[in-house]
Design a protein around this motif. Structure first.
Motif, PDB file in Angstrom:
ATOM      1  N   UNK A 283      10.409  -5.628  12.187  1.00  0.00           N
ATOM      2  CA  UNK A 283      11.391  -6.661  11.822  1.00  0.00           C
ATOM      3  C   UNK A 283      10.839  -7.777  10.952  1.00  0.00           C
ATOM      4  N   UNK A 284       9.555  -8.150  11.130  1.00  0.00           N
ATOM      5  CA  UNK A 284       9.015  -9.264  10.352  1.00  0.00           C
ATOM      6  C   UNK A 284       8.998  -8.970   8.855  1.00  0.00           C
ATOM      7  N   UNK A 285       8.980  -7.685   8.500  1.00  0.00           N
ATOM      8  CA  UNK A 285       8.996  -7.332   7.083  1.00  0.00           C
ATOM      9  C   UNK A 285      10.325  -7.704   6.431  1.00  0.00           C
ATOM     10  N   UNK A 286      11.359  -7.931   7.257  1.00  0.00           N
ATOM     11  CA  UNK A 286      12.686  -8.278   6.729  1.00  0.00           C
ATOM     12  C   UNK A 286      13.080  -9.714   7.047  1.00  0.00           C
ATOM     13  N   UNK A 287      12.178 -10.472   7.669  1.00  0.00           N
ATOM     14  CA  UNK A 287      12.489 -11.841   8.078  1.00  0.00           C
ATOM     15  C   UNK A 287      12.102 -12.823   6.976  1.00  0.00           C
ATOM     16  N   UNK A 288      13.087 -13.251   6.209  1.00  0.00           N
ATOM     17  CA  UNK A 288      12.818 -14.134   5.079  1.00  0.00           C
ATOM     18  C   UNK A 288      12.379 -15.525   5.521  1.00  0.00           C
ATOM     19  N   UNK A 289      12.579 -15.882   6.799  1.00  0.00           N
ATOM     20  CA  UNK A 289      12.159 -17.194   7.282  1.00  0.00           C
ATOM     21  C   UNK A 289      10.685 -17.216   7.691  1.00  0.00           C
ATOM     22  N   UNK A 290      10.064 -16.071   7.777  1.00  0.00           N
ATOM     23  CA  UNK A 290       8.642 -15.986   8.131  1.00  0.00           C
ATOM     24  C   UNK A 290       7.817 -16.580   6.989  1.00  0.00           C
ATOM     25  N   UNK A 291       6.913 -17.527   7.297  1.00  0.00           N
ATOM     26  CA  UNK A 291       6.088 -18.103   6.224  1.00  0.00           C
ATOM     27  C   UNK A 291       5.267 -17.065   5.455  1.00  0.00           C
ATOM     28  N   UNK A 292       5.006 -15.920   6.066  1.00  0.00           N
ATOM     29  CA  UNK A 292       4.213 -14.871   5.409  1.00  0.00           C
ATOM     30  C   UNK A 292       5.092 -13.710   4.950  1.00  0.00           C
ATOM     31  N   UNK A 293       6.387 -13.980   4.741  1.00  0.00           N
ATOM     32  CA  UNK A 293       7.346 -12.916   4.452  1.00  0.00           C
ATOM     33  C   UNK A 293       6.977 -12.117   3.207  1.00  0.00           C
ATOM     34  N   UNK A 294       6.583 -12.791   2.139  1.00  0.00           N
ATOM     35  CA  UNK A 294       6.302 -12.084   0.882  1.00  0.00           C
ATOM     36  C   UNK A 294       5.214 -11.038   1.078  1.00  0.00           C
ATOM     37  N   UNK A 295       4.166 -11.405   1.811  1.00  0.00           N
ATOM     38  CA  UNK A 295       3.075 -10.460   2.063  1.00  0.00           C
ATOM     39  C   UNK A 295       3.513  -9.354   3.012  1.00  0.00           C
ATOM     40  N   UNK A 296       4.237  -9.711   4.052  1.00  0.00           N
ATOM     41  CA  UNK A 296       4.660  -8.703   5.040  1.00  0.00           C
ATOM     42  C   UNK A 296       5.635  -7.697   4.419  1.00  0.00           C
ATOM     43  N   UNK A 297       6.528  -8.163   3.561  1.00  0.00           N
ATOM     44  CA  UNK A 297       7.529  -7.267   2.977  1.00  0.00           C
ATOM     45  C   UNK A 297       6.887  -6.240   2.052  1.00  0.00           C
ATOM     46  N   UNK A 298       5.788  -6.621   1.409  1.00  0.00           N
ATOM     47  CA  UNK A 298       5.125  -5.717   0.468  1.00  0.00           C
ATOM     48  C   UNK A 298       4.000  -4.913   1.114  1.00  0.00           C
ATOM     49  N   UNK A 299       3.718  -5.161   2.370  1.00  0.00           N
ATOM     50  CA  UNK A 299       2.593  -4.532   3.077  1.00  0.00           C
ATOM     51  C   UNK A 299       2.679  -2.999   3.049  1.00  0.00           C
ATOM     52  N   UNK A 300       1.525  -2.380   2.913  1.00  0.00           N
ATOM     53  CA  UNK A 300       1.403  -0.923   2.991  1.00  0.00           C
ATOM     54  C   UNK A 300       0.289  -0.602   3.980  1.00  0.00           C
ATOM     55  N   UNK A 301       0.553   0.318   4.899  1.00  0.00           N
ATOM     56  CA  UNK A 301      -0.476   0.793   5.820  1.00  0.00           C
ATOM     57  C   UNK A 301      -0.978   2.138   5.326  1.00  0.00           C
ATOM     58  N   UNK A 302      -2.292   2.302   5.313  1.00  0.00           N
ATOM     59  CA  UNK A 302      -2.897   3.512   4.751  1.00  0.00           C
ATOM     60  C   UNK A 302      -3.816   4.192   5.746  1.00  0.00           C
ATOM     61  N   UNK A 303      -3.857   5.500   5.665  1.00  0.00           N
ATOM     62  CA  UNK A 303      -4.868   6.288   6.364  1.00  0.00           C
ATOM     63  C   UNK A 303      -5.823   6.810   5.301  1.00  0.00           C
ATOM     64  N   UNK A 304      -7.045   6.281   5.315  1.00  0.00           N
ATOM     65  CA  UNK A 304      -8.072   6.679   4.362  1.00  0.00           C
ATOM     66  C   UNK A 304      -8.862   7.844   4.957  1.00  0.00           C
ATOM     67  N   UNK A 305      -8.872   8.977   4.275  1.00  0.00           N
ATOM     68  CA  UNK A 305      -9.673  10.130   4.699  1.00  0.00           C
ATOM     69  C   UNK A 305     -11.035  10.015   4.016  1.00  0.00           C
ATOM     70  N   UNK A 306     -12.034   9.664   4.806  1.00  0.00           N
ATOM     71  CA  UNK A 306     -13.372   9.377   4.280  1.00  0.00           C
ATOM     72  C   UNK A 306     -14.364  10.478   4.628  1.00  0.00           C
ATOM     73  N   UNK A 307     -15.211  10.793   3.687  1.00  0.00           N
ATOM     74  CA  UNK A 307     -16.260  11.802   3.896  1.00  0.00           C
ATOM     75  C   UNK A 307     -17.558  11.276   3.300  1.00  0.00           C
ATOM     76  N   UNK A 308     -18.699  11.763   3.799  1.00  0.00           N
ATOM     77  CA  UNK A 308     -19.965  11.343   3.209  1.00  0.00           C
ATOM     78  C   UNK A 308     -20.018  11.661   1.718  1.00  0.00           C
ATOM     79  N   UNK A 309     -20.568  10.769   0.933  1.00  0.00           N
ATOM     80  CA  UNK A 309     -20.662  10.971  -0.512  1.00  0.00           C
ATOM     81  C   UNK A 309     -21.411  12.277  -0.781  1.00  0.00           C
ATOM     82  N   UNK A 310     -20.885  13.055  -1.704  1.00  0.00           N
ATOM     83  CA  UNK A 310     -21.493  14.330  -2.069  1.00  0.00           C
ATOM     84  C   UNK A 310     -20.967  15.516  -1.279  1.00  0.00           C
ATOM     85  N   UNK A 311     -20.093  15.239  -0.304  1.00  0.00           N
ATOM     86  CA  UNK A 311     -19.538  16.335   0.510  1.00  0.00           C
ATOM     87  C   UNK A 311     -18.541  17.165  -0.319  1.00  0.00           C
TER      88      UNK A 311
END
Length: 410
Positions: A382-410
């Motif tokens: 819900x906070x991503x849609x709450x325009x009264x939240x002081x951090x609304x601009x950042x929350x609305x644009x937020x992206x959550x990522x799953x980074x698939x990491x492997x040792x370099x050279x793999x």
């Protein structure tokens, strides 16, 4: 609130001690009441110190007078009707929220974040000045008080009287914290529905992060599993055990979930039992990694590099990115050949100016890791849609990522 004019409050200075007679490690709140010195164990899950000044308050206390005292650092020990105490707490919150706030520059999200955190801290301090008593069995000895014994027992442990100890320990807690305990207990009792678990529920204990935001769980549910015959995975910082359960339901034969918090470990074990995956999920005490290596190592660290101010906030704030750095630095030493690590991380810190994407990539490189793939998901909370939240601009644009990491050279 009652319209009667209150008598002049009696304010005392509380003596803070760390050695009460029946709870050697617990702080004590002292005050004067009816002309006599009184004392009780002070309870604060956030680690707040006992207030140094205390006055007795009841239904005759006006909200403006209570607000003035709380702002000055005087705590109000409530002896009136419990529902009136809740109304007073709401009235105090309204007065705090009406105060003008220092505007943050629109082009400085980090400044906006720090001002927001400072305002939250000050708000919590003032609201925390309204106190209520607890008896030896965690009952609230006030008129029309609800039964909070189960909620308190989950947070504080069994009451001394209930565990067979002689007598009992009277204690005092802020009303705000007590209401938080009750709310957390309801989350625990009802559970949180997890679509990735087929609608089954996770039951978070008090002080354990609740998976109400399901985006990160969905990422773990859909990321391709590495092919490995051993079928082993590590879940670093398992918390409620939700990600370990998702991996087990996906067919991983054995999942070791680690955590340093005894509450989290007990919670993860109970959830594994409820979900029928206890034969494949084991919760173990460890700072980050367990012994050995695995073809899959998963970590969902706190997303914001800032200092937590309460026990629950340790799931959100990671001072100096300690857990993130530790996970990345130790990952290659805990992966089997061909294995990969999954880092689940929101970019909110980047959007708030607390960390840059370049900073994150430098951490990957310094740890000898490379990115095999990245899965992204937009926020649904819900906070991503709450325009009264002081951090609304950042929350609305937020992206959550799953980074698939492997040792370099793999």
């Amino acid at each position: 609130m009652n319209a009667h004019r209150p008598p002049a409050p009696r304010t005392t200075t509380a003596a803070v001690s760390t050695v009460p007679p029946d709870a050697p490690s617990a702080p004590v709140l002292t005050w004067e009441e009816a002309g006599e010195p009184r004392s009780a164990q002070w309870r604060s899950e956030n680690g707040a110190l006992p207030p140094r000044r205390v006055t007795i308050a009841d239904d005759r206390m006006k909200a403006d007078a209570a607000y003035k005292l709380a702002c000055e650092g005087t705590a109000l020990l409530w002896r009136g009707d419990f529902h009136n105490a809740r109304q007073l707490l709401t009235a105090l919150a309204r007065r705090i929220d009406r105060r003008p706030r220092k505007p943050a520059p629109a082009d400085d999200p980090a400044r906006a974040f720090h001002l927001h955190r400072a305002a939250q801290s000050q708000r919590a301090r003032i609201l925390g000045m309204l106190l209520v008593p607890l008896d030896a069995e965690y009952g609230v000895p006030l008129h029309r008080a609800p039964d909070v014994r189960a909620a308190c027992a989950q947070a504080y442990g069994p009451a001394p009287a209930a565990s067979g100890a002689a007598g009992g320990t009277r204690s005092v807690v802020s009303l705000r914290e007590l209401l938080g305990l009750v709310g957390a207990y309801e989350w625990h009792r009802k559970g949180v529905e997890i679509p990735a678990l087929g609608g089954d529920r996770i039951h978070p204990d008090y002080g354990v992060f609740s998976p109400q935001r399901g985006e990160y769980v969905d990422l773990v549910a859909r990321a391709p599993l590495p092919a490995d015959p051993t079928g082993l995975a590590f879940d670093i910082g398992t918390g409620s055990g939700v990600l370990a359960a998702v991996l087990a339901r996906r067919g991983v034969q054995r999942v070791l979930g680690t955590d340093q918090d005894p509450r989290a470990l007990a919670c993860a074990r109970r959830n594994a039992e409820r979900l029928g995956v206890a034969d494949r999920v084991e919760a173990v005490a460890a700072d980050l990694f367990p012994a050995g290596r695995a073809p899959l190592v998963v970590c969902n660290p706190p997303w914001l590099p800032a200092k937590p101010t309460s026990a629950v906030e340790y799931a959100v704030y990671d001072p100096n990115s300690r857990m993130l750095r530790g996970f990345l630095a130790g990952l290659t030493d805990h992966l089997t050949p061909g294995g990969e690590g999954w880092l689940i991380l929101s970019d909110l810190a980047e959007r708030l100016g607390l960390r840059t994407r370049a900073d994150l990539l430098v951490l990957f490189e310094a740890a000898g890791l490379t990115v095999r793939d990245r899965l992204d998901i937009a926020p649904r909370h819900p906070k991503a849609r709450d325009a009264t939240d002081p951090l609304h601009a950042a929350r609305a644009a937020e992206v959550t990522s799953l980074w698939r990491l492997v040792p370099a050279g793999s």
